[in-house]
Design an enzyme around this catalytic site. Structure first.
Site, mmCIF file in Angstrom:
data_model
loop_
_atom_site.group_PDB
_atom_site.id
_atom_site.type_symbol
_atom_site.label_atom_id
_atom_site.label_comp_id
_atom_site.label_asym_id
_atom_site.label_seq_id
_atom_site.Cartn_x
_atom_site.Cartn_y
_atom_site.Cartn_z
ATOM 1 N N GLY A 259 0.888 -1.790 0.073
ATOM 2 C CA GLY A 259 0.157 -0.595 -0.122
ATOM 3 C C GLY A 259 1.067 0.857 -0.159
ATOM 4 O O GLY A 259 0.146 2.380 0.735
ATOM 5 N N ASP A 281 4.084 -2.841 2.915
ATOM 6 C CA ASP A 281 5.142 -2.864 2.157
ATOM 7 C C ASP A 281 6.805 -2.533 2.979
ATOM 8 O O ASP A 281 6.930 -2.634 3.831
ATOM 9 C CB ASP A 281 4.845 -1.299 1.289
ATOM 10 C CG ASP A 281 4.899 -0.979 0.064
ATOM 11 O OD1 ASP A 281 6.535 -1.063 -0.278
ATOM 12 O OD2 ASP A 281 4.207 -1.040 -0.754
ATOM 13 N N PHE A 312 4.900 -9.354 -0.026
ATOM 14 C CA PHE A 312 4.048 -9.698 -0.384
ATOM 15 C C PHE A 312 4.727 -11.876 -1.069
ATOM 16 O O PHE A 312 3.419 -11.916 -1.130
ATOM 17 C CB PHE A 312 3.094 -9.065 -1.519
ATOM 18 C CG PHE A 312 4.072 -8.475 -2.683
ATOM 19 C CD1 PHE A 312 4.315 -9.335 -3.475
ATOM 20 C CD2 PHE A 312 3.497 -7.466 -3.357
ATOM 21 C CE1 PHE A 312 5.659 -8.815 -4.656
ATOM 22 C CE2 PHE A 312 4.012 -6.160 -4.189
ATOM 23 C CZ PHE A 312 4.808 -6.811 -4.867
ATOM 24 N N ARG A 327 -4.056 -2.501 -5.272
ATOM 25 C CA ARG A 327 -4.529 -1.749 -5.965
ATOM 26 C C ARG A 327 -2.771 -1.171 -6.839
ATOM 27 O O ARG A 327 -1.807 -1.400 -5.959
ATOM 28 C CB ARG A 327 -4.838 0.227 -5.146
ATOM 29 C CG ARG A 327 -5.130 0.542 -6.729
ATOM 30 C CD ARG A 327 -5.625 2.046 -6.318
ATOM 31 N NE ARG A 327 -5.206 3.363 -6.860
ATOM 32 C CZ ARG A 327 -4.302 3.729 -6.498
ATOM 33 N NH1 ARG A 327 -2.729 4.078 -6.639
ATOM 34 N NH2 ARG A 327 -4.692 5.246 -7.953
ATOM 35 N N HIS A 331 -1.123 -4.910 -11.763
ATOM 36 C CA HIS A 331 -0.192 -5.434 -13.369
ATOM 37 C C HIS A 331 1.088 -5.579 -13.538
ATOM 38 O O HIS A 331 1.773 -5.369 -14.212
ATOM 39 C CB HIS A 331 -0.864 -3.739 -13.975
ATOM 40 C CG HIS A 331 0.013 -3.271 -13.466
ATOM 41 N ND1 HIS A 331 -0.262 -1.407 -14.336
ATOM 42 C CD2 HIS A 331 0.495 -2.575 -12.339
ATOM 43 C CE1 HIS A 331 0.685 -0.674 -13.758
ATOM 44 N NE2 HIS A 331 0.877 -0.818 -12.204
HETATM 45 C C1 LIG Z 1 3.066 0.585 -8.502
HETATM 46 S S1 LIG Z 1 3.270 0.976 -6.261
HETATM 47 C C2 LIG Z 1 1.347 1.104 -6.136
HETATM 48 C C3 LIG Z 1 1.181 0.882 -4.319
HETATM 49 C C4 LIG Z 1 -0.132 1.387 -4.019
HETATM 50 N N1 LIG Z 1 -0.777 0.211 -4.260
HETATM 51 C C5 LIG Z 1 -0.710 2.276 -5.242
HETATM 52 O O1 LIG Z 1 -1.728 2.553 -5.620
HETATM 53 O O2 LIG Z 1 -0.542 3.458 -5.335
HETATM 54 C C6 LIG Z 1 3.848 -0.949 -5.926
HETATM 55 C C7 LIG Z 1 4.193 -0.982 -4.768
HETATM 56 O O3 LIG Z 1 4.532 -2.130 -3.974
HETATM 57 C C8 LIG Z 1 5.687 -1.947 -3.515
HETATM 58 N N2 LIG Z 1 6.444 -3.770 -3.365
HETATM 59 C C9 LIG Z 1 7.797 -4.033 -4.641
HETATM 60 N N3 LIG Z 1 8.106 -4.954 -3.835
HETATM 61 C C10 LIG Z 1 6.952 -5.327 -3.013
HETATM 62 C C11 LIG Z 1 7.257 -7.166 -2.270
HETATM 63 N N4 LIG Z 1 8.483 -7.836 -2.207
HETATM 64 N N5 LIG Z 1 6.183 -6.514 -0.756
HETATM 65 C C12 LIG Z 1 5.428 -5.981 -1.087
HETATM 66 N N6 LIG Z 1 5.688 -4.312 -1.804
HETATM 67 C C13 LIG Z 1 6.197 -4.335 -2.600
HETATM 68 C C14 LIG Z 1 6.417 -0.767 -3.577
HETATM 69 O O4 LIG Z 1 6.954 -0.422 -2.487
HETATM 70 C C15 LIG Z 1 5.067 0.001 -3.971
HETATM 71 O O5 LIG Z 1 4.550 0.179 -3.263
#
Ligand SMILES: C[S@@+](CC[C@H](N)C(=O)[O-])C[C@H]1O[C@@H](n2cnc3c(N)ncnc32)[C@H](O)[C@@H]1O
Length: 452
Positions: A259, A281, A312, A327, A331
């Protein structure tokens, strides 16, 4: 919406005239400024009613189709592509040498003066800027004098400027190597670190890790994310509208998986005082999210927010949450990796938990959406391929992904129930696209196989 089959020049021109009159009349009636290329004009098209927004989309679609028909079938293959490649190159030059900030806002500057200020070659500077002037980025009020237009002035805007910079400097070279990357790594690769980004920059790191080691790119990307979350088509407010959050029982927990700073959950918490939010996150993000100096969550909501470091791909620590909300996460990943993210959530679910995905819902074929909306979605689809071998999904692809994520897990989950979950699968319960949003809300839960 303009019928995507209309090819008659006059009919298209009539659509242009009708919609132009509607838009002009509306702006005049509200005493709003008319569109202009002038640098003193408004930075953005003013917010208008949904009807006027629809007229704008029709006008753009009709005018573009009219242009393409008038140009002939060869143009899109030759001059159009030729222009695009060199426009991007010129944008790259403009950012690399910080040209927008060095062109005065209220006056003009000559090519030799600007070149000498920035230690550039005056002749090359003129070549590059005159390329962009054709698309209303900078102009020459009189020969040899450079001035800003509304668009070139926006190159200094924190959000739009970073967006354009990211496309020209960080995406254009990667897009140019997508096919080479397919040849090199193999077609249909699922790993997020075997994409064009990896091939171009010779790195094994996945997109976000790579950005972490390149602060300038990370900075541009994070500004784009912030800017886009304020753009009407992706505004956080849509989050509250796409799912019946108010229907969740008092005290329900919503886990905002990946998030970021928790910005997307703010509208949920704001409109539903009975809901608690757990934002998960990566460590650096959570540190910032927790820190009152950098937190984006309004103070009055903070007691209902918890921020937790969690990847995740690991087992989900919050069991039986009402909703696991993701969110713009799916993708970023190919099916194989998206399933690796979903399965730990399914294992943590209780029979009435839901996974709520917010991402694009691609149309099942072309021409079903307004031209510009579809263009935005298709280009994003290819951007995902270039960055992480990922994609945007249509309804069938979402259904397939979700049911594969639940395979073999449903029986364990329903083991203590009377029917043992017989005939149930993880499936899509509902899909809603809030008006004006390019992201849809996909509600996932346990459904009867026959109804999926
Ligand atoms: C495109 S952003 C989306 C953030 C938010 N959900 C939004 O819609 O604005 C992707 C997010 O995934 C997080 N992320 C990347 N790899 C991750 C992981 N292995 N576990 C948890 N979060 C991760 C990034 O730090 C980032 O905050």
């Amino acid at each position: 919406m303009l019928d995507s089959k209309v090819e008659d020049l006059e009919a298209l021109a009539e659509t242009c005239l009708e919609t132009a009159k509607q838009i002009k009349g509306y702006l005049a009636s509200k005493k709003l400024p008319q569109p202009t290329f002038d640098q003193n004009g408004p930075e953005f098209f003013p917010p208008v009613t949904p009807e006027v927004d629809a007229a704008r989309l029709d006008l753009r679609a009709a005018a573009k189709r009219l242009y393409d028909l008038a140009a002939g079938p060869d143009d899109v293959l030759t001059w159009h592509s030729y222009h695009c490649a060199h426009d991007l190159n010129a944008f790259r030059y403009v950012h690399r040498y910080n040209i927008p900030a060095n062109v005065p806002l209220k006056s003009t500057i000559t090519y030799p003066d600007l070149a000498s200020k920035l230690s550039l070659d005056p002749s090359q500077l003129k070549q590059m800027l005159r390329q962009l002037m054709a698309i209303h980025v900078f102009h020459e009020p009189s020969p040899g004098l450079i001035a800003h237009t509304a668009s070139s002035r926006l190159l200094t805007h924190w959000g739009v400027g970073s967006f354009n910079h990211f496309i020209a400097e960080d995406s254009f070279p990667v897009a140019a190597r997508v096919v080479d990357a397919l040849d090199h790594f193999g077609h249909g690769r699922q790993e997020p670190n075997k994409a064009a980004l990896n091939y171009t920059f010779n790195t094994d790191k996945v997109q976000y890790e790579w950005y972490e080691s390149n602060p300038a790119v990370r900075e541009r990307f994070s500004k784009i994310m912030t800017f886009m979350s304020k753009a009407p088509v992706m505004a956080n407010e849509h989050v509250a509208k796409g799912f019946d959050w108010a229907g969740l029982p008092e005290g329900s927990v919503v886990v905002d998986v990946a998030g970021n700073m928790g910005h997307c959950s703010i509208p949920i918490a704001e409109t539903n005082p009975g809901i608690r939010i757990v934002v998960q996150d990566l460590p650096k993000i959570i540190n910032n999210a927790k820190d009152p100096a950098t937190s984006v969550v309004p103070e009055h909501l903070r007691p209902r927010f918890e921020f937790v470091e969690h990847s995740f791909f690991e087992p989900q620590p919050v069991k039986g949450a009402a909703v696991y909300f993701l969110r713009m996460i799916m993708h970023d990943y190919s099916d194989e990796y998206a399933i690796k993210i979903l399965r730990p959530l399914v294992q943590a679910m209780s029979p009435d938990s839901r996974i709520v995905l917010m991402d694009q819902l691609m149309p099942s074929t072309v021409g079903l959406l307004p031209y510009d909306v579809e263009r935005m979605m298709r280009t994003t689809d290819l951007q995902m391929m270039a960055l992480t071998n990922a994609k945007e999904r249509d309804e069938d692809e979402w259904k397939d992904l979700v049911s594969r994520a639940g395979e073999g897990l449903v029986e364990q989950l329903f083991a203590r129930t009377e029917d043992k979950g017989r005939g149930k699968i993880l499936g899509i319960k509902n899909i809603q696209t809030p008006p004006g949003s390019t992201l849809s809300v996909i509600e996932v839960g346990f459904v009867d196989q026959t109804k999926a």
